[in-house]
Design a protein around this motif. Structure first.
Motif, mmCIF file in Angstrom:
data_model
loop_
_atom_site.group_PDB
_atom_site.id
_atom_site.type_symbol
_atom_site.label_atom_id
_atom_site.label_comp_id
_atom_site.label_asym_id
_atom_site.label_seq_id
_atom_site.Cartn_x
_atom_site.Cartn_y
_atom_site.Cartn_z
ATOM 1 N N LEU A 1 31.992 35.853 41.001
ATOM 2 C CA LEU A 1 33.454 35.409 41.643
ATOM 3 C C LEU A 1 34.550 36.597 40.840
ATOM 4 O O LEU A 1 35.321 36.901 41.724
ATOM 5 C CB LEU A 1 33.836 34.304 40.983
ATOM 6 C CG LEU A 1 33.249 32.916 41.543
ATOM 7 C CD1 LEU A 1 33.551 31.591 40.754
ATOM 8 C CD2 LEU A 1 33.554 32.810 42.855
ATOM 9 N N MET A 2 34.028 37.096 39.950
ATOM 10 C CA MET A 2 35.032 38.144 39.482
ATOM 11 C C MET A 2 35.203 39.235 40.199
ATOM 12 O O MET A 2 36.026 40.090 40.483
ATOM 13 C CB MET A 2 34.729 38.560 37.985
ATOM 14 C CG MET A 2 35.070 37.518 37.031
ATOM 15 S SD MET A 2 34.332 37.945 35.349
ATOM 16 C CE MET A 2 35.272 39.284 35.052
ATOM 17 N N VAL A 3 33.841 39.768 40.787
ATOM 18 C CA VAL A 3 33.682 41.046 41.566
ATOM 19 C C VAL A 3 34.349 40.642 42.866
ATOM 20 O O VAL A 3 35.230 41.726 43.426
ATOM 21 C CB VAL A 3 32.392 41.249 41.827
ATOM 22 C CG1 VAL A 3 32.241 42.341 43.060
ATOM 23 C CG2 VAL A 3 31.784 42.006 40.672
ATOM 24 N N ILE B 1 26.018 32.878 34.775
ATOM 25 C CA ILE B 1 26.726 34.026 34.285
ATOM 26 C C ILE B 1 26.677 35.022 35.629
ATOM 27 O O ILE B 1 27.867 35.777 36.054
ATOM 28 C CB ILE B 1 25.784 34.815 33.104
ATOM 29 C CG1 ILE B 1 26.086 34.190 32.092
ATOM 30 C CG2 ILE B 1 26.279 36.292 33.110
ATOM 31 C CD1 ILE B 1 25.137 34.637 30.996
ATOM 32 N N SER B 2 25.572 34.782 36.571
ATOM 33 C CA SER B 2 25.607 35.748 37.756
ATOM 34 C C SER B 2 26.910 34.900 38.732
ATOM 35 O O SER B 2 27.265 35.734 39.546
ATOM 36 C CB SER B 2 24.530 35.645 38.195
ATOM 37 O OG SER B 2 23.959 34.340 38.762
#
Length: 53
Positions: A24-26, A18-19
């Motif tokens: 990656l999204m940030v 999850i982290s």
């Protein structure tokens, strides 16, 4: 209790996954630095003499 060890690894794996996805999204949604225009580079390098053989 030794029976809890597989759950511990599962929780650690899920936390890492999850982290990593959030990381990656940030990085995807944050704007990159402004790119340098190639025309500006060409103008600034015209002050120097080109090497000639």
């Amino acid at each position: 209790m030794p029976q809890m060890a597989p759950l511990l690894w599962l929780y650690l794996y899920m936390f890492f996954l999850i982290s990593f996805i959030i990381f990656l999204m940030v990085n995807y949604f944050i704007k990159p630095f402004e790119t340098i225009d190639s025309n500006v580079i060409g103008k600034s390098s015209s002050n120097y003499l080109d090497w000639k053989l």
